[in-house]
Motif scaffolding. Structure first.
Motif, PDB file in Angstrom:
ATOM      1  N   SER A 163       0.816  -1.076   0.014  1.00  9.73           N
ATOM      2  CA  SER A 163       0.044   0.017   0.043  1.00  9.73           C
ATOM      3  C   SER A 163       0.955   1.196   0.092  1.00  9.73           C
ATOM      4  O   SER A 163       2.202   1.358  -0.075  1.00  9.73           O
ATOM      5  N   LEU A 164       0.155   2.524  -0.084  1.00  5.98           N
ATOM      6  CA  LEU A 164       1.034   3.686   0.000  1.00  5.98           C
ATOM      7  C   LEU A 164       1.640   3.797   1.372  1.00  5.98           C
ATOM      8  O   LEU A 164       0.861   3.865   2.288  1.00  5.98           O
ATOM      9  N   PRO A 165       3.030   3.801   1.118  1.00  7.19           N
ATOM     10  CA  PRO A 165       3.441   4.226   2.318  1.00  7.19           C
ATOM     11  C   PRO A 165       3.710   5.667   2.716  1.00  7.19           C
ATOM     12  O   PRO A 165       3.778   6.435   1.787  1.00  7.19           O
ATOM     13  N   ALA A 222       5.044  -1.287  -8.694  1.00  2.00           N
ATOM     14  CA  ALA A 222       4.225  -2.315  -8.931  1.00  2.00           C
ATOM     15  C   ALA A 222       3.457  -2.993  -7.640  1.00  2.00           C
ATOM     16  O   ALA A 222       2.469  -3.133  -7.330  1.00  2.00           O
ATOM     17  N   PHE A 223       4.559  -2.913  -6.708  1.00  2.00           N
ATOM     18  CA  PHE A 223       4.356  -3.523  -5.462  1.00  2.00           C
ATOM     19  C   PHE A 223       3.525  -2.739  -4.487  1.00  2.00           C
ATOM     20  O   PHE A 223       2.163  -3.100  -4.019  1.00  2.00           O
ATOM     21  N   PHE A 224       3.566  -1.285  -4.435  1.00  2.00           N
ATOM     22  CA  PHE A 224       2.799  -0.390  -3.664  1.00  2.00           C
ATOM     23  C   PHE A 224       1.626  -0.275  -4.263  1.00  2.00           C
ATOM     24  O   PHE A 224       0.673  -0.085  -3.819  1.00  2.00           O
ATOM     25  N   GLY A 225       1.315  -0.401  -5.560  1.00  2.00           N
ATOM     26  CA  GLY A 225       0.225  -0.150  -6.603  1.00  2.00           C
ATOM     27  C   GLY A 225      -0.806  -1.358  -6.206  1.00  2.00           C
ATOM     28  O   GLY A 225      -2.105  -1.324  -6.476  1.00  2.00           O
ATOM     29  N   GLU A 226      -0.423  -2.569  -6.279  1.00  3.09           N
ATOM     30  CA  GLU A 226      -1.179  -3.660  -5.975  1.00  3.09           C
ATOM     31  C   GLU A 226      -1.545  -4.229  -4.631  1.00  3.09           C
ATOM     32  O   GLU A 226      -2.460  -4.579  -4.630  1.00  3.09           O
ATOM     33  N   PHE A 227      -0.744  -3.848  -3.602  1.00  8.32           N
ATOM     34  CA  PHE A 227      -1.058  -4.548  -2.209  1.00  8.32           C
ATOM     35  C   PHE A 227      -1.248  -3.436  -1.300  1.00  8.32           C
ATOM     36  O   PHE A 227      -0.618  -2.571  -1.161  1.00  8.32           O
ATOM     37  N   GLU A 228      -2.408  -3.701  -0.525  1.00  9.55           N
ATOM     38  CA  GLU A 228      -2.779  -2.843   0.608  1.00  9.55           C
ATOM     39  C   GLU A 228      -1.893  -3.536   1.793  1.00  9.55           C
ATOM     40  O   GLU A 228      -1.744  -4.794   1.969  1.00  9.55           O
ATOM     41  N   ARG A 229      -1.848  -2.534   2.968  1.00  9.18           N
ATOM     42  CA  ARG A 229      -1.090  -3.061   4.054  1.00  9.18           C
ATOM     43  C   ARG A 229      -1.827  -4.099   4.640  1.00  9.18           C
ATOM     44  O   ARG A 229      -1.333  -4.968   5.256  1.00  9.18           O
ATOM     45  N   THR A 230      -3.073  -3.990   4.847  1.00  7.45           N
ATOM     46  CA  THR A 230      -3.972  -5.209   5.436  1.00  7.45           C
ATOM     47  C   THR A 230      -4.017  -6.578   4.735  1.00  7.45           C
ATOM     48  O   THR A 230      -4.468  -7.333   5.198  1.00  7.45           O
ATOM     49  N   GLU A 231      -3.225  -6.515   3.543  1.00 11.95           N
ATOM     50  CA  GLU A 231      -3.462  -8.064   2.795  1.00 11.95           C
ATOM     51  C   GLU A 231      -2.312  -8.802   3.292  1.00 11.95           C
ATOM     52  O   GLU A 231      -2.193  -9.941   3.165  1.00 11.95           O
ATOM     53  N   GLY A 232      -1.306  -8.237   4.219  1.00 14.21           N
ATOM     54  CA  GLY A 232      -0.461  -9.495   4.757  1.00 14.21           C
ATOM     55  C   GLY A 232       0.751  -9.776   3.797  1.00 14.21           C
ATOM     56  O   GLY A 232       1.108 -10.904   3.659  1.00 14.21           O
ATOM     57  N   VAL A 233       1.021  -8.909   2.943  1.00 13.08           N
ATOM     58  CA  VAL A 233       1.968  -9.038   1.767  1.00 13.08           C
ATOM     59  C   VAL A 233       3.057  -8.228   2.127  1.00 13.08           C
ATOM     60  O   VAL A 233       2.851  -7.135   2.190  1.00 13.08           O
TER      61      VAL A 233
END
Length: 181
Positions: free
Chosen positions: A101-103, A137-148
């Protein structure tokens, strides 16, 4: 082909530096990779001077072939992984990575123990390696809450391995994240 009892030369490195000075006496193998969709034209004769060219993936085989490297010289030899050394349970508690997610400037750290899935990327820290594309790509795809999480193992190319570059790299990641998002 090589005559009699051959000597074997394995050249590891940039394909543009390949050389096979005595192809009748020495069996020359080039081991290389290149992260783009083609190799420079000036490299093709040097690559073709090898008896065999080992590349780590079908992607490299295809891009080298499409660039004019002789198909019969290309051999896919995957990168080895020591699964004993790279066993997740061997890593220390509290190892930090990037969470999705957006850091925020203060929020880049993610606790890898809380991650359900961890991407690992190993590369020399330079623009050619596309770290900005990876992070975007990583920050655009995953939210912090997804555990990735994304764990980076990197240092500036040609740097002193004993010097800790993590603060400078972290600062560059923070600047990138603030500008990109």
């Amino acid at each position: 082909h090589v005559q009699a009892a051959p000597h074997i030369q394995i050249h590891l490195g940039a394909a543009g530096d390949f050389d096979c000075p005595e192809p009748e006496r020495v069996y020359c193998i080039g081991r290389t990779t290149f992260e783009t969709d083609r190799v420079p034209r000036s490299w093709v004769p040097k690559i073709n001077s090898q008896h065999a060219v080992w590349v780590p993936s079908p992607f490299n085989r295809d891009t080298f072939r499409a660039s004019g490297v002789s198909e019969d010289k290309l051999v896919v030899v995957p990168e080895p992984v020591d699964t004993t050394l790279f066993e997740p349970s061997r890593y220390p508690k509290g190892l930090r990575g990037l969470s999705g997610s957006l850091p925020s400037a203060a929020g880049l750290d993610g606790d890898l123990e809380a991650c359900g899935f961890v991407f690992l990327s190993l590369f020399a820290w330079n623009d050619r390696k596309g770290w900005d594309i990876l992070l975007g790509a990583f920050f655009g795809e995953f939210e912090r809450t997804e555990g990735v999480c994304l764990l980076l193992r990197t240092s500036p190319q040609g740097s002193d391995a004993d010097h800790d570059h993590s603060s400078a790299i972290r600062a560059k990641i923070e600047r990138f994240a603030q500008q990109a998002f």
